[in-house]
Structure formats: C-alpha cells, structure tokens
Motif scaffolding. Sequence first.
Motif, PDB file in Angstrom:
ATOM      1  N   SER A  95      11.644  20.316   2.768  1.00  0.00           N
ATOM      2  CA  SER A  95      12.693  19.392   3.197  1.00  0.00           C
ATOM      3  C   SER A  95      13.518  20.060   4.277  1.00  0.00           C
ATOM      4  O   SER A  95      13.789  21.265   4.233  1.00  0.00           O
ATOM      5  CB  SER A  95      13.571  18.972   2.021  1.00  0.00           C
ATOM      6  OG  SER A  95      14.118  20.101   1.366  1.00  0.00           O
ATOM      7  N   ALA A  96      13.883  19.284   5.271  1.00  0.00           N
ATOM      8  CA  ALA A  96      14.629  19.797   6.416  1.00  0.00           C
ATOM      9  C   ALA A  96      15.389  18.643   7.049  1.00  0.00           C
ATOM     10  O   ALA A  96      15.192  17.477   6.697  1.00  0.00           O
ATOM     11  CB  ALA A  96      13.684  20.444   7.428  1.00  0.00           C
ATOM     12  N   ASP A  97      16.241  18.977   8.015  1.00  0.00           N
ATOM     13  CA  ASP A  97      17.025  17.955   8.695  1.00  0.00           C
ATOM     14  C   ASP A  97      16.336  17.416   9.940  1.00  0.00           C
ATOM     15  O   ASP A  97      16.814  16.450  10.543  1.00  0.00           O
ATOM     16  CB  ASP A  97      18.402  18.522   9.091  1.00  0.00           C
ATOM     17  CG  ASP A  97      19.247  18.860   7.874  1.00  0.00           C
ATOM     18  OD1 ASP A  97      19.088  18.185   6.837  1.00  0.00           O
ATOM     19  OD2 ASP A  97      20.061  19.798   7.964  1.00  0.00           O
ATOM     20  N   ASP A  98      15.244  18.056  10.364  1.00  0.00           N
ATOM     21  CA  ASP A  98      14.586  17.620  11.582  1.00  0.00           C
ATOM     22  C   ASP A  98      13.104  17.984  11.531  1.00  0.00           C
ATOM     23  O   ASP A  98      12.630  18.655  10.606  1.00  0.00           O
ATOM     24  CB  ASP A  98      15.259  18.227  12.819  1.00  0.00           C
ATOM     25  CG  ASP A  98      15.367  19.746  12.760  1.00  0.00           C
ATOM     26  OD1 ASP A  98      14.504  20.392  12.122  1.00  0.00           O
ATOM     27  OD2 ASP A  98      16.312  20.307  13.341  1.00  0.00           O
ATOM     28  N   ALA A 172       4.276  13.924  27.160  1.00  0.00           N
ATOM     29  CA  ALA A 172       4.579  12.521  27.430  1.00  0.00           C
ATOM     30  C   ALA A 172       4.647  11.684  26.159  1.00  0.00           C
ATOM     31  O   ALA A 172       4.994  10.501  26.218  1.00  0.00           O
ATOM     32  CB  ALA A 172       3.513  11.941  28.368  1.00  0.00           C
ATOM     33  N   GLY A 173       4.311  12.263  25.032  1.00  0.00           N
ATOM     34  CA  GLY A 173       4.292  11.527  23.781  1.00  0.00           C
ATOM     35  C   GLY A 173       5.601  11.612  23.026  1.00  0.00           C
ATOM     36  O   GLY A 173       6.669  11.875  23.595  1.00  0.00           O
ATOM     37  N   ALA A 174       5.509  11.423  21.723  1.00  0.00           N
ATOM     38  CA  ALA A 174       6.707  11.401  20.885  1.00  0.00           C
ATOM     39  C   ALA A 174       7.349  12.780  20.819  1.00  0.00           C
ATOM     40  O   ALA A 174       6.666  13.769  20.523  1.00  0.00           O
ATOM     41  CB  ALA A 174       6.348  10.925  19.482  1.00  0.00           C
ATOM     42  N   PRO A 175       8.669  12.889  21.047  1.00  0.00           N
ATOM     43  CA  PRO A 175       9.328  14.205  20.969  1.00  0.00           C
ATOM     44  C   PRO A 175       9.252  14.821  19.571  1.00  0.00           C
ATOM     45  O   PRO A 175       9.272  16.044  19.427  1.00  0.00           O
ATOM     46  CB  PRO A 175      10.772  13.911  21.378  1.00  0.00           C
ATOM     47  CG  PRO A 175      10.943  12.435  21.199  1.00  0.00           C
ATOM     48  CD  PRO A 175       9.606  11.828  21.454  1.00  0.00           C
ATOM     49  N   GLU A 176       9.139  13.973  18.536  1.00  0.00           N
ATOM     50  CA  GLU A 176       9.026  14.514  17.184  1.00  0.00           C
ATOM     51  C   GLU A 176       7.777  15.364  17.023  1.00  0.00           C
ATOM     52  O   GLU A 176       7.771  16.354  16.272  1.00  0.00           O
ATOM     53  CB  GLU A 176       8.990  13.369  16.156  1.00  0.00           C
ATOM     54  CG  GLU A 176      10.237  12.513  16.129  1.00  0.00           C
ATOM     55  CD  GLU A 176      10.118  11.288  17.018  1.00  0.00           C
ATOM     56  OE1 GLU A 176      10.780  10.275  16.705  1.00  0.00           O
ATOM     57  OE2 GLU A 176       9.359  11.345  18.015  1.00  0.00           O
ATOM     58  N   VAL A 177       6.698  14.992  17.716  1.00  0.00           N
ATOM     59  CA  VAL A 177       5.448  15.749  17.621  1.00  0.00           C
ATOM     60  C   VAL A 177       5.611  17.117  18.280  1.00  0.00           C
ATOM     61  O   VAL A 177       5.127  18.131  17.767  1.00  0.00           O
ATOM     62  CB  VAL A 177       4.295  14.952  18.256  1.00  0.00           C
ATOM     63  CG1 VAL A 177       3.022  15.786  18.312  1.00  0.00           C
ATOM     64  CG2 VAL A 177       4.049  13.660  17.472  1.00  0.00           C
ATOM     65  N   VAL A 178       6.289  17.155  19.407  1.00  0.00           N
ATOM     66  CA  VAL A 178       6.570  18.439  20.058  1.00  0.00           C
ATOM     67  C   VAL A 178       7.399  19.315  19.126  1.00  0.00           C
ATOM     68  O   VAL A 178       7.130  20.523  18.979  1.00  0.00           O
ATOM     69  CB  VAL A 178       7.298  18.212  21.391  1.00  0.00           C
ATOM     70  CG1 VAL A 178       7.707  19.547  22.020  1.00  0.00           C
ATOM     71  CG2 VAL A 178       6.425  17.423  22.355  1.00  0.00           C
ATOM     72  N   GLU A 179       8.388  18.733  18.470  1.00  0.00           N
ATOM     73  CA  GLU A 179       9.219  19.502  17.535  1.00  0.00           C
ATOM     74  C   GLU A 179       8.386  20.028  16.369  1.00  0.00           C
ATOM     75  O   GLU A 179       8.573  21.170  15.925  1.00  0.00           O
ATOM     76  CB  GLU A 179      10.356  18.628  17.014  1.00  0.00           C
ATOM     77  CG  GLU A 179      11.393  18.249  18.057  1.00  0.00           C
ATOM     78  CD  GLU A 179      12.436  17.299  17.494  1.00  0.00           C
ATOM     79  OE1 GLU A 179      12.704  17.358  16.275  1.00  0.00           O
ATOM     80  OE2 GLU A 179      12.982  16.487  18.267  1.00  0.00           O
ATOM     81  N   LEU A 419      -3.056  11.854  17.817  1.00  0.00           N
ATOM     82  CA  LEU A 419      -3.379  11.906  16.395  1.00  0.00           C
ATOM     83  C   LEU A 419      -2.155  12.204  15.531  1.00  0.00           C
ATOM     84  O   LEU A 419      -1.895  11.505  14.545  1.00  0.00           O
ATOM     85  CB  LEU A 419      -4.467  12.962  16.141  1.00  0.00           C
ATOM     86  CG  LEU A 419      -4.752  13.324  14.676  1.00  0.00           C
ATOM     87  CD1 LEU A 419      -5.123  12.103  13.864  1.00  0.00           C
ATOM     88  CD2 LEU A 419      -5.856  14.382  14.601  1.00  0.00           C
ATOM     89  N   VAL A 420      -1.385  13.228  15.866  1.00  0.00           N
ATOM     90  CA  VAL A 420      -0.247  13.608  15.023  1.00  0.00           C
ATOM     91  C   VAL A 420       0.820  12.516  15.035  1.00  0.00           C
ATOM     92  O   VAL A 420       1.407  12.178  13.996  1.00  0.00           O
ATOM     93  CB  VAL A 420       0.329  14.957  15.461  1.00  0.00           C
ATOM     94  CG1 VAL A 420       1.581  15.306  14.660  1.00  0.00           C
ATOM     95  CG2 VAL A 420      -0.721  16.057  15.293  1.00  0.00           C
ATOM     96  N   GLU A 421       1.069  11.930  16.198  1.00  0.00           N
ATOM     97  CA  GLU A 421       2.018  10.807  16.251  1.00  0.00           C
ATOM     98  C   GLU A 421       1.522   9.648  15.396  1.00  0.00           C
ATOM     99  O   GLU A 421       2.312   8.976  14.728  1.00  0.00           O
ATOM    100  CB  GLU A 421       2.230  10.356  17.691  1.00  0.00           C
ATOM    101  CG  GLU A 421       3.245   9.235  17.816  1.00  0.00           C
ATOM    102  CD  GLU A 421       3.527   8.816  19.242  1.00  0.00           C
ATOM    103  OE1 GLU A 421       4.318   7.863  19.427  1.00  0.00           O
ATOM    104  OE2 GLU A 421       2.957   9.421  20.170  1.00  0.00           O
ATOM    105  N   GLN A 422       0.208   9.416  15.404  1.00  0.00           N
ATOM    106  CA  GLN A 422      -0.339   8.353  14.574  1.00  0.00           C
ATOM    107  C   GLN A 422      -0.097   8.626  13.102  1.00  0.00           C
ATOM    108  O   GLN A 422       0.296   7.728  12.340  1.00  0.00           O
ATOM    109  CB  GLN A 422      -1.838   8.208  14.838  1.00  0.00           C
ATOM    110  CG  GLN A 422      -2.479   7.032  14.127  1.00  0.00           C
ATOM    111  CD  GLN A 422      -2.104   5.715  14.762  1.00  0.00           C
ATOM    112  OE1 GLN A 422      -2.664   5.314  15.773  1.00  0.00           O
ATOM    113  NE2 GLN A 422      -1.140   5.014  14.171  1.00  0.00           N
ATOM    114  N   LEU A 423      -0.329   9.856  12.674  1.00  0.00           N
ATOM    115  CA  LEU A 423      -0.084  10.198  11.263  1.00  0.00           C
ATOM    116  C   LEU A 423       1.381  10.031  10.905  1.00  0.00           C
ATOM    117  O   LEU A 423       1.714   9.596   9.787  1.00  0.00           O
ATOM    118  CB  LEU A 423      -0.551  11.629  10.991  1.00  0.00           C
ATOM    119  CG  LEU A 423      -2.050  11.893  11.171  1.00  0.00           C
ATOM    120  CD1 LEU A 423      -2.364  13.363  10.923  1.00  0.00           C
ATOM    121  CD2 LEU A 423      -2.881  11.010  10.252  1.00  0.00           C
ATOM    122  N   LEU A 424       2.264  10.361  11.840  1.00  0.00           N
ATOM    123  CA  LEU A 424       3.694  10.184  11.591  1.00  0.00           C
ATOM    124  C   LEU A 424       4.040   8.708  11.450  1.00  0.00           C
ATOM    125  O   LEU A 424       4.781   8.312  10.537  1.00  0.00           O
ATOM    126  CB  LEU A 424       4.495  10.814  12.733  1.00  0.00           C
ATOM    127  CG  LEU A 424       6.009  10.627  12.684  1.00  0.00           C
ATOM    128  CD1 LEU A 424       6.598  11.219  11.411  1.00  0.00           C
ATOM    129  CD2 LEU A 424       6.660  11.253  13.922  1.00  0.00           C
TER     130      LEU A 424
END
Length: 826
Positions: A95-98, A172-179, A419-424
């Motif tokens: 568990s985390a905040d981000d 260029a994709g979701a910033p959450e995936v980069v994080e 792929l990772v954005e899709q799983l998210l």
Amino acid sequence: MRFLPVSMLAVLIGASCTSDPVTEQPGGSTTSGPMGPTTGAPVSSTDAVDSTATSTGLGSSTATSGSTTDETETDVDPGVGVTLRRTSHGIVHVSADDYFGIGYGVGYAYTQDNRCLLVRRIEEVNGRLAAQLGADAPVTHHVHDVTVSALQSDRFYRGWFDPAAIEAGFAAGAPEVVELAEGYAAGVNRYLDDHPGSPACEVELTAELTAADLYRLWVAAATVASGESLIPLVAASPPDAAMGAEPPSPAPWQGPPASRPPVGSNAWAIGEDATTDGTSLHLYNPHFPWAGIERLYMVHVTIPGQLDVMGAALGGFALPAAGFSRQIAWGLTFSNASRYTVAELALTGDPLSYTVDGAIETIEQDVLSIDVLGEPKPRAVPFYRAQSRPVIDAPSFFLPWTASTAFAVQDVNATNTRLVEQLLRIAQASHVQELRDSLEELQGIPWSYVVASDSQGEVLFGDISAVPDVSTEHVTECVTTPTGSALLSFGIVVLDGSRAECGWSGLLPPEQLPGALRSDYVANSNNSHELPNLGELLTGFSPVLGLEGAGLSLRASLGLHMIEDRLTGADGRGPGFTAQQAQEVFFEARNRGGELLVDGIVADCQANPVGEHEGMLVDLGPACSALAGWDRRNTVASPGAAVFRGLWMALPDPSLMFEVPASLAAPLATPTGYTADPSVRAAVRDALARVSVSLGQAGVALDAPWGDVHSVLTPSGSVAMPGGLQAEGIFDAMVSVDGFYTFDGWVSSLSGVEPESLYGASYLHVVTLGDGDPQASGLLPYSQATEARSPWFLDQVARWSSNDWMVLPFTNGQIEADPELVTLEL
C-alpha cells in the motif's frame, strides 16, 4: 496462443543462484525483516535480513528504513512511504500513496524472492548475456521450451527492438505507468544495495536498474507470441550466392501435436443467471512453465481511492496480469490470433536485394557490437532487415532465405507500450462494459483473450487486443503464394512482399474483433474465439484471428461440459454455481478422453487380449483390468490412469481412436465413439502391450495411483501431482517436458520430475463478486520464491497436491488477522 510448431521464448530461471539455508531452532521462534519470517534465533548477515527492522509473526510489526548487511553500515534511506505486508506463504500486499510507491514495494519484494531470476532477465532483454556467460552458453526460453546460445539471444534482443521508440511510447502514455516503472526500478535497486551479492547469481546486473530497463522487459513480455517465439529463426547470414535459386517446395509441417509446448489456460466467468444467489463467479487456471520470468507472483496493491487489486503478476511487473478487485475478476487465456505477419520477398538474384512494385530495394545489414566473455574486443554481429523488419531464415518451417526468396517479420507487439496501462485500466474498471471500453481504446493486451466477470453479475469474453490490421479481404488478396497458402492453415500469415499494398500498419479495429457480454457464462480453454458460450457463436472474423470451423479440443470441450453439467445439475449437485461447487468440479480432475474411449478399448482388449511389442506377444489382461478399474480421472488417487496416459503417448495419432471426429456443429457430442477400424484397434492393442512391458520394466504397477507416477521432486521429498496431459482432455493441465514429447521420455519421468521441467497449474483462483467484499480462494502452486533459502520456496506445492486452497486475504481485516503477517515500512 498460436505457436510455431517447434517453439521458442526467452527466460532462464535463476536456478543457478547459490543461497544460504534458513536455520531453524527448537521452539519455533521467528525473526522477521525484509526477508520475511524465518524460523530460528540468530540470523546472520548472509541471511539478508534488515537489521533495523523488527516485527512479529503474529500481526502488527514495525520496521525502519535503512539496513546493515555483511556487518557494513549503509546510508539510511529516508523512506518512500510504502507499507509492505506479507501474509501466509509470502503473499505480497503493498500500500502506498502513489504509483511510484506501488512499484517500489513490489520491486523490492520480488527481488527479495527472485533476485537471480530478475537480474538475469534484465541482462537478457538488454542483450548482455554473452558478456557474462560466453557466446555459446545455453539460454533456455521456457515458454517455448527451446534453448539457444547466449549470442543468439543477445542478437535478438539487441536487433529486434527499437529502444528509442519504446521509451517514446512510454513517455507519451499514462504518467502512472512511468511512475510504476521508476518506482519498481528504485525498489529493486534498494534491495540490491541493502543486500549486495546475496545470493550470488550466475548473471549479475551490469548497471543500476532504470525505468528504461523495465520498459524493455515489459515490451519483450508482450512479444511472447510473436518476436520471442522466433529467436532461433533470426537470420544469421545471407545464403551463399552460388546456391540454387529455387526454394524448396512448401510442405506444411506435420509433426505430432505433442511437439507444441504445453502452455495454456482455463478461464470461466459465471454470471448472475448461472449462480444460485445472483452473484458472479470467476475461475482461473493458467498453465505456465514453473521456470523462467513468466512464473506468476501473487501481489495485492492498494492506493487509497485509486487502486485496490490482487492477483498474479508476471515477473518484473508491478500489477497483476489476472486477478480481482471489489468490482472485477478477470483472467487471460492465450488466443489463436497471429501477432505477426511474414512478408515473402521476391529477390532479384542478389540475396540482398528485392523488388516492391517493380522497384529494387535493399536488405539492410546492421552491425551489432556484442561483448563476449573472454574476448578482448566486441564481436561484430550482423542483423538483417527489409523495410525495417527483421529477416528470418527458417527452412524447417518452409521459410528459407534463398537466392530467390527471403522472409521478413512484422511484429505487432515490438513496440506495444500499452500493456501495463491496459492492466491498470482493467484493475480500475467498475464493471465489464467499462473494462471492454478500455480494451477497445488501448488494445494493449498482447496475446490473450480476456474472460471477466463483475460484481453486477455480467460477464465478458473478447479478443480485443493487439492484432495486425489484416482484414479478411487483405488475406484473400495478399496470401497468394504457394508458401502463404500452405502455411495459413497453421496460423502463419505470409503476405506477398512484392506489392506495397500488401503491407499493413496499426491494429485491426475493435469493431472487427470478437467479443461477447452476457449474464450467464463465458469460458475459454485456448479454443478459438468462436464458442465462448454454447449459445453464442462468433464467426466471420479475419483469418489473422485464427481459422474458424475446427472442432473443440478435448480440454475445451470438457470445460463446457463441466459448466453445462453444473447448470443443469447433471453432475449430481443440484443446478447452479456456488464457489464451493466450482472448486469441487475442478478437483474432480476428469479425463474427457478416458470418459469417451475407455469402455470401447476395454471391450476390445477383453475380446482380443493379446498385443505385440518388439516381436513378442503380450497378455493384455492386466492392462485391460487396470483400465476397467480406472475412475476416468487424474486425481492423485486415481488407479490405472498411467495406463491410459501411456497408451496416449505410445500412439502416433491418438485422435484416430475416435469414430466421429470433433465438430464445431456438435461441440459437446463430438468427438465420440471408439473406432471400428480394425487396423487402429490393432495399433491400440500393440500400444497397450508396449505400456504393459514398459511399466513392468520400470517397476510400476499397472493399477498404481496416479500420484505415485506423477510427482514433483522437492527438497522435502516427492509430492504427488493432480492433472495431466491436456491433449487427453484433462482440464487442469500438468506435465513435465521430460515426459511430454516421447513415450520413453514419459517412462523416465515416472520416478518424479524436477520443478523446473514442469508446465501447468501455476496460479489458481475462484472469486465471488457481489454487493460486499470479494470472496476469493486459490493458490500459487509453485510458490512465490525461486531462491531456495526463502521460506516461500515451493511451500505451496503440498497444498496444491491435496486441493487445500487458501483464502486469499483481500480486506484489511483479513490481512491483519493472518497468523503469519509480517509488516515492513519502506
């Protein structure tokens, strides 16, 4: 999944790692830290336990950041606000905040359990194995059960992928995936910094892990059914100019079905109309190798208000590839779609030039500089491309590079950064329609059908994924050469490379992809997209999605039988599904081939009780009796199952035993009947003679319980395995490659097999979704860790053997109540 007949993939388990034993002291006290709970009192620095972390094994615990290892103090990390909890069997809850924190916690935990496996994979996807192992060192790609040299492996990973395009795609994709990537890399580095060289591995990281390394690993995983299946086929050199201009006549491969690796999956989504209480159920049973980076890993990740999902993640991934949330449960099953196409190039007589619409173009040669252990200078290794597409040389598959013809591959997943954005997006979906919308928007799933259920009682099936933009019309107009026509029936799409109009770019649009939303059930066992439910036939799609019209495999047919028998109550339990009943029908371990054939085989061998083996007549009476007494199941207690397995292995084509072959028009009624063909019946009796003699020579009783001859060797002894060969019609496929390809290999496996040789049950869950919290049970049969010193090394195997599934702790109350809970604040 559509494989080439003799296949390939890329990953080697970290079995070469050395490790320290876990010590145990009388009384069973525990000490915990980053390595989790270990029995025993003093823990040495070589046990890699964070000396500043303190916890109990019975609920709450505390730990601080930083560590001391090998009696040398390290700088104190100020911490990243991540809570890493371990419940029974080392299940990871982060568990985390981000998203950085989620990646950090999972990366730390995975490295703790699978250090050697992960660092080897990172070096592999960067093309750096020859530098540490030598050019000719063997590298095994487990999903496809093939071994190549380290130099071949490096050439593929250095030449097939475009690092700049991959990094640009993620940027260029979701910033959450980069994080997630940056956090995962930081978590891995933190663990490695805190525990340098422990355990020692055959391959070590060349440099600190970066997000770019994770991007390469993620994209390489996306090519399991495309680029990575072609590693041995990448062209090493052009043909000799003096060779003849005519390619060999194409003759489609006719090898035995067992020459395809036994990977696959089963997934059921049972909707509100098919359960007894209006909830939904999900059953998932993937069949992955027990070795390599595709080993699944149980994780539960939570960001308050944004993400709360649990399931099975691939190695190096922070999110589950399959699992459940409060609203969704899903699984992926390898599909029959082609994820690449081959362009057949018309050469000019010069093996390095070809024509497109009459214009001459050149096959480019890149020179890769690859370091090799023990060599003072890098090797210059050529990599050939036509219109930026890798050239292959595969005479065994009738795709040879000759003076007149060459073949170039276009891989739809070589730059799949979605792929990772899709799983998210799947993990965050609130219902299956939202999940479907995300699939259509991203098309990030690289090689699988999706089978999902939601808390509202709806279910989804679809191959809404990354598929080359090759329509039915495109195939008709461009698969025109003899080679293309011959190979299309094997799922290999060979387009005319002499015409620019036969090329493609992008993805087949979602409206041209199969999918179904229902409220009763959908299911898939690696059969085609056509029949996710007996009441729904999905046809008329491009051949690139797999040829239509074939009958179901025995395993797929059995899966639908099990569902229909449960819905009607024909299995004796009363109609409708509950979670317990879903598990019960799974545990029955039915053998569909046995159900359909054994009565006829027994009647024939009783009437003709003699077979021939190596010129000797053999009395078939004992073998017939063993088959007659067999319960037509592959539970560990089933007596006589080995006789049927041996018979199946001894016959060149077991499907000939059926009088009526499988037909999609009658998916549950076919195949059926024991053949009346006297030559086939005689061959079956002779095969039974071979089985009788071979089992006798191996010291195996013909009526031995299945678990006595189908077992895995562990440090604590042999453990009986349920399940078996999927081709026989066993739902829970479980097989060792030692006993998969040949009869003699199977006989040699009867005394037990090593875990690394296994394919089959790799993650199991049954999940109930409704108004409240999800109710889930399951297992990870091969367990969380590949490090032999870990307390979570092969520790779930015995539970799997005895069908003792555990409750999967999802709610905070379930986690905190776990008797083996260990908590670490990072």
